[in-house]
Design a protein around this motif. Structure first.
Motif, PDB file in Angstrom:
ATOM      1  N   TRP A  78      44.680  25.510  32.142  1.00 24.14           N
ATOM      2  CA  TRP A  78      43.784  25.725  33.279  1.00 24.14           C
ATOM      3  C   TRP A  78      44.394  26.724  34.248  1.00 24.14           C
ATOM      4  CZ3 TRP A  78      38.855  24.206  33.514  1.00 24.14           C
ATOM      5  CH2 TRP A  78      38.447  23.269  32.555  1.00 24.14           C
ATOM      6  N   PHE A  79      43.521  27.589  34.759  1.00 26.32           N
ATOM      7  CA  PHE A  79      43.963  28.610  35.699  1.00 26.32           C
ATOM      8  C   PHE A  79      43.098  28.559  36.955  1.00 26.32           C
ATOM      9  CE2 PHE A  79      45.510  29.990  31.652  1.00 26.32           C
ATOM     10  CZ  PHE A  79      46.734  30.568  31.922  1.00 26.32           C
ATOM     11  N   GLY A  80      43.694  28.984  38.054  1.00 26.98           N
ATOM     12  CA  GLY A  80      42.965  29.050  39.319  1.00 26.98           C
ATOM     13  C   GLY A  80      43.229  30.370  40.015  1.00 26.98           C
ATOM     14  N   ILE A  81      42.148  30.997  40.503  1.00 33.14           N
ATOM     15  CA  ILE A  81      42.272  32.259  41.240  1.00 33.14           C
ATOM     16  C   ILE A  81      41.672  32.060  42.629  1.00 33.14           C
ATOM     17  CG2 ILE A  81      41.509  34.667  41.359  1.00 33.14           C
ATOM     18  CD1 ILE A  81      41.384  34.732  38.317  1.00 33.14           C
ATOM     19  N   ASP A  82      42.384  32.532  43.632  1.00 35.03           N
ATOM     20  CA  ASP A  82      41.894  32.491  45.010  1.00 35.03           C
ATOM     21  C   ASP A  82      40.635  33.361  45.092  1.00 35.03           C
ATOM     22  OD1 ASP A  82      41.450  32.611  47.704  1.00 35.03           O
ATOM     23  OD2 ASP A  82      43.462  33.361  48.222  1.00 35.03           O
ATOM     24  N   ILE A  83      39.514  32.764  45.507  1.00 33.05           N
ATOM     25  CA  ILE A  83      38.262  33.542  45.474  1.00 33.05           C
ATOM     26  C   ILE A  83      38.264  34.673  46.506  1.00 33.05           C
ATOM     27  CG2 ILE A  83      36.878  31.662  44.512  1.00 33.05           C
ATOM     28  CD1 ILE A  83      35.682  31.283  47.299  1.00 33.05           C
ATOM     29  N   GLU A  84      39.223  34.667  47.430  1.00 35.44           N
ATOM     30  CA  GLU A  84      39.317  35.799  48.366  1.00 35.44           C
ATOM     31  C   GLU A  84      39.637  37.101  47.632  1.00 35.44           C
ATOM     32  OE1 GLU A  84      41.936  35.267  51.626  1.00 35.44           O
ATOM     33  OE2 GLU A  84      40.779  33.619  52.501  1.00 35.44           O
ATOM     34  N   GLN A  85      40.212  36.989  46.418  1.00 36.72           N
ATOM     35  CA  GLN A  85      40.550  38.191  45.651  1.00 36.72           C
ATOM     36  C   GLN A  85      39.363  38.708  44.833  1.00 36.72           C
ATOM     37  OE1 GLN A  85      44.048  37.162  43.288  1.00 36.72           O
ATOM     38  NE2 GLN A  85      45.359  37.972  44.914  1.00 36.72           N
ATOM     39  N   LEU A  86      38.263  37.966  44.853  1.00 34.50           N
ATOM     40  CA  LEU A  86      37.161  38.300  43.951  1.00 34.50           C
ATOM     41  C   LEU A  86      35.971  38.872  44.714  1.00 34.50           C
ATOM     42  CD1 LEU A  86      37.281  35.128  41.680  1.00 34.50           C
ATOM     43  CD2 LEU A  86      38.528  37.286  41.438  1.00 34.50           C
ATOM     44  N   ALA A  87      35.318  39.862  44.099  1.00 37.80           N
ATOM     45  CA  ALA A  87      34.130  40.466  44.698  1.00 37.80           C
ATOM     46  C   ALA A  87      32.855  39.903  44.067  1.00 37.80           C
ATOM     47  CB  ALA A  87      34.175  41.985  44.527  1.00 37.80           C
TER      48      ALA A  87
ATOM     49  N   ARG B 226      32.416  35.521  31.073  1.00 41.10           N
ATOM     50  CA  ARG B 226      32.027  35.997  32.399  1.00 41.10           C
ATOM     51  C   ARG B 226      32.998  37.110  32.796  1.00 41.10           C
ATOM     52  NH1 ARG B 226      28.513  33.177  31.195  1.00 41.10           N
ATOM     53  NH2 ARG B 226      27.443  31.543  32.363  1.00 41.10           N
ATOM     54  N   VAL B 227      32.522  37.968  33.662  1.00 39.84           N
ATOM     55  CA  VAL B 227      33.368  39.045  34.172  1.00 39.84           C
ATOM     56  C   VAL B 227      33.580  38.818  35.663  1.00 39.84           C
ATOM     57  CG1 VAL B 227      33.547  41.525  34.575  1.00 39.84           C
ATOM     58  CG2 VAL B 227      32.545  40.675  32.437  1.00 39.84           C
ATOM     59  N   ILE B 228      34.839  38.753  36.046  1.00 35.79           N
ATOM     60  CA  ILE B 228      35.099  38.659  37.490  1.00 35.79           C
ATOM     61  C   ILE B 228      35.596  40.017  37.974  1.00 35.79           C
ATOM     62  CG2 ILE B 228      35.482  36.177  37.607  1.00 35.79           C
ATOM     63  CD1 ILE B 228      38.430  36.611  37.479  1.00 35.79           C
ATOM     64  N   SER B 229      35.019  40.465  39.069  1.00 40.05           N
ATOM     65  CA  SER B 229      35.424  41.736  39.670  1.00 40.05           C
ATOM     66  C   SER B 229      36.484  41.447  40.719  1.00 40.05           C
ATOM     67  CB  SER B 229      34.221  42.418  40.321  1.00 40.05           C
ATOM     68  OG  SER B 229      33.241  42.677  39.340  1.00 40.05           O
ATOM     69  N   VAL B 230      37.668  42.002  40.472  1.00 38.25           N
ATOM     70  CA  VAL B 230      38.800  41.756  41.374  1.00 38.25           C
ATOM     71  C   VAL B 230      38.853  42.873  42.412  1.00 38.25           C
ATOM     72  CG1 VAL B 230      41.315  41.510  41.505  1.00 38.25           C
ATOM     73  CG2 VAL B 230      40.067  40.644  39.507  1.00 38.25           C
ATOM     74  N   LYS B 231      38.923  42.482  43.678  1.00 41.99           N
ATOM     75  CA  LYS B 231      39.021  43.478  44.754  1.00 41.99           C
ATOM     76  C   LYS B 231      40.361  44.207  44.666  1.00 41.99           C
ATOM     77  CE  LYS B 231      36.669  40.470  48.107  1.00 41.99           C
ATOM     78  NZ  LYS B 231      36.945  39.615  49.287  1.00 41.99           N
TER      79      LYS B 231
ATOM     80  N   PRO C  65      44.274  48.927  42.415  1.00 41.04           N
ATOM     81  CA  PRO C  65      42.851  49.266  42.534  1.00 41.04           C
ATOM     82  C   PRO C  65      41.989  48.113  42.023  1.00 41.04           C
ATOM     83  CG  PRO C  65      43.810  50.368  40.647  1.00 41.04           C
ATOM     84  CD  PRO C  65      44.939  49.661  41.335  1.00 41.04           C
ATOM     85  N   PRO C  66      40.708  48.127  42.362  1.00 43.94           N
ATOM     86  CA  PRO C  66      39.824  47.086  41.817  1.00 43.94           C
ATOM     87  C   PRO C  66      39.785  47.164  40.290  1.00 43.94           C
ATOM     88  CG  PRO C  66      38.740  48.351  43.551  1.00 43.94           C
ATOM     89  CD  PRO C  66      40.011  49.068  43.227  1.00 43.94           C
ATOM     90  N   TYR C  67      39.591  46.038  39.653  1.00 41.61           N
ATOM     91  CA  TYR C  67      39.411  46.013  38.207  1.00 41.61           C
ATOM     92  C   TYR C  67      38.591  44.784  37.846  1.00 41.61           C
ATOM     93  CZ  TYR C  67      43.261  42.582  37.959  1.00 41.61           C
ATOM     94  OH  TYR C  67      44.062  41.479  38.131  1.00 41.61           O
ATOM     95  N   ARG C  68      38.228  44.688  36.571  1.00 44.39           N
ATOM     96  CA  ARG C  68      37.388  43.573  36.141  1.00 44.39           C
ATOM     97  C   ARG C  68      38.094  42.798  35.032  1.00 44.39           C
ATOM     98  NH1 ARG C  68      32.049  45.167  34.396  1.00 44.39           N
ATOM     99  NH2 ARG C  68      33.176  46.720  33.196  1.00 44.39           N
ATOM    100  N   LEU C  69      37.951  41.492  35.106  1.00 45.53           N
ATOM    101  CA  LEU C  69      38.690  40.604  34.207  1.00 45.53           C
ATOM    102  C   LEU C  69      37.693  39.748  33.423  1.00 45.53           C
ATOM    103  CD1 LEU C  69      41.683  39.775  33.629  1.00 45.53           C
ATOM    104  CD2 LEU C  69      41.440  38.060  35.424  1.00 45.53           C
ATOM    105  N   LEU C  70      37.885  39.693  32.103  1.00 42.74           N
ATOM    106  CA  LEU C  70      37.021  38.867  31.243  1.00 42.74           C
ATOM    107  C   LEU C  70      37.609  37.464  31.137  1.00 42.74           C
ATOM    108  CD1 LEU C  70      34.639  38.694  29.206  1.00 42.74           C
ATOM    109  CD2 LEU C  70      36.255  39.451  27.433  1.00 42.74           C
ATOM    110  N   ILE C  71      36.819  36.465  31.478  1.00 42.73           N
ATOM    111  CA  ILE C  71      37.295  35.077  31.407  1.00 42.73           C
ATOM    112  C   ILE C  71      36.212  34.190  30.787  1.00 42.73           C
ATOM    113  CG2 ILE C  71      38.774  35.320  33.451  1.00 42.73           C
ATOM    114  CD1 ILE C  71      36.625  33.655  34.976  1.00 42.73           C
TER     115      ILE C  71
END
Lengths: 130, 171
Positions: A14-23, A54-59, A67-73
């Protein structure tokens, strides 16, 4: 201080990402372009199939280093508000191996261990396509 | 009455003195606590002072980027600890993590769980019973060894946790 974490699984962990980093979080489309990064490229291992990609867009980090990038999860399971005081440091033996992958801490939550992923600390060389 | 001791009296006196000396040696000889466990085909041990507790088999959480000898991490009453698969260094087949007990090992600032098949015994052994390893171990295992001793008719390889810590710690 609290953290809002986007929770998702990868390889039975299991992983967790701070949603403040996500666009944004968007469904995956086949015509995704080159800036899309998969977790297996960062973590190593064979390409895998996703049940609900899903694709998350990272700020960007705001400092111009990342730079911004997109991550497949895999589709996120939940967004949870957690107390930062519940976060535990990585065991010192593991830290040299997984810190460069962006994992910065561990959160015990509901009998699970959530690996906290800082999208701005993932070694940029690991994000590049070969 | 003769004041001269007979031969039998002299012998008896010698026997008693030797017996007394042996008892003194037994009382004074240093004992060392060891935790004996099985990992694969052999019995191994750590010094008791290095083992804080033994945990029953439990789920080990995978983490990315780890070498083979680190299967992941566990939650020990809120503290997150790494887990080492000792067999990777012992030339033994890799452990089935789900079946293994986990010894929580500590030495100075090093702490980690270590997979063991089962704990066989916790005993005090005389320090003089620990002998240098003479033969029969691969070089990679010898790097981790403090000595060996006999227990229950079997040779037990005593491992030095500080040496293991030095081997697995990346600076």
């Amino acid at each position: 201080m609290n953290l809002d974490l986007l929770l998702f699984s990868f390889n039975n962990a299991w992983f967790g990402i701070d949603i403040e980093q996500l666009a944004a979080i968007t469904p995956y489309r086949d015509d995704e372009d080159d800036d899309l990064v998969s977790l297996e490229r960062i973590f190593g291992g064979q390409p895998r199939s996703y049940r609900e990609p899903r694709v998350i867009s990272v700020k960007g980090d705001g400092a111009g280093k990342m730079p911004p990038y997109r991550l497949l999860i895999e589709a996120p399971e939940d967004i949870r508000n957690v107390d930062w005081r519940d976060v535990r440091p990585l065991p010192s033996l593991l830290e040299p191996f997984i810190r460069r992958l962006g994992v910065w801490g561990v959160l015990p939550l509901d009998e699970r261990l959530i690996l906290l992923l800082d999208c701005h600390r993932i070694d940029h060389r690991l994000r590049r396509k070969e | 009455m003769s004041e001269i001791a007979t031969k039998s009296e002299l012998l008896l006196d010698t026997v008693k003195r030797r017996e007394r000396d042996e008892k003194i040696i037994e009382v004074d000889e240093e004992k060392i606590k060891v935790v004996i466990f099985r990992a694969g085909s052999r019995c191994y041990a750590f010094y008791g002072r290095n083992i804080r507790e033994i945990l029953t088999p439990r789920e080990i959480a995978w983490a990315p980027g780890l070498p083979d000898y680190l299967p992941g991490l566990i939650n020990v009453r809120g503290d997150i600890e790494s887990v080492i698969d000792l067999r990777a260094f012992l030339g033994e087949e890799r452990a089935d993590c789900a079946q293994c007990h986990i010894a929580i090992a500590v030495a100075d600032d090093f702490i980690s769980g270590i997979l063991v098949d089962v704990v066989e015994d916790v005993v005090d052994i005389p320090a003089s019973g620990i002998k240098p390893v003479i033969a029969g171990l691969p070089d990679a295992v010898r790097e981790l060894v403090a000595g060996e001793f006999e227990h229950g008719g079997e040779t037990v390889v005593l491992l030095d946790l500080a040496k293991l810590a030095a081997k697995v710690t990346v600076r």
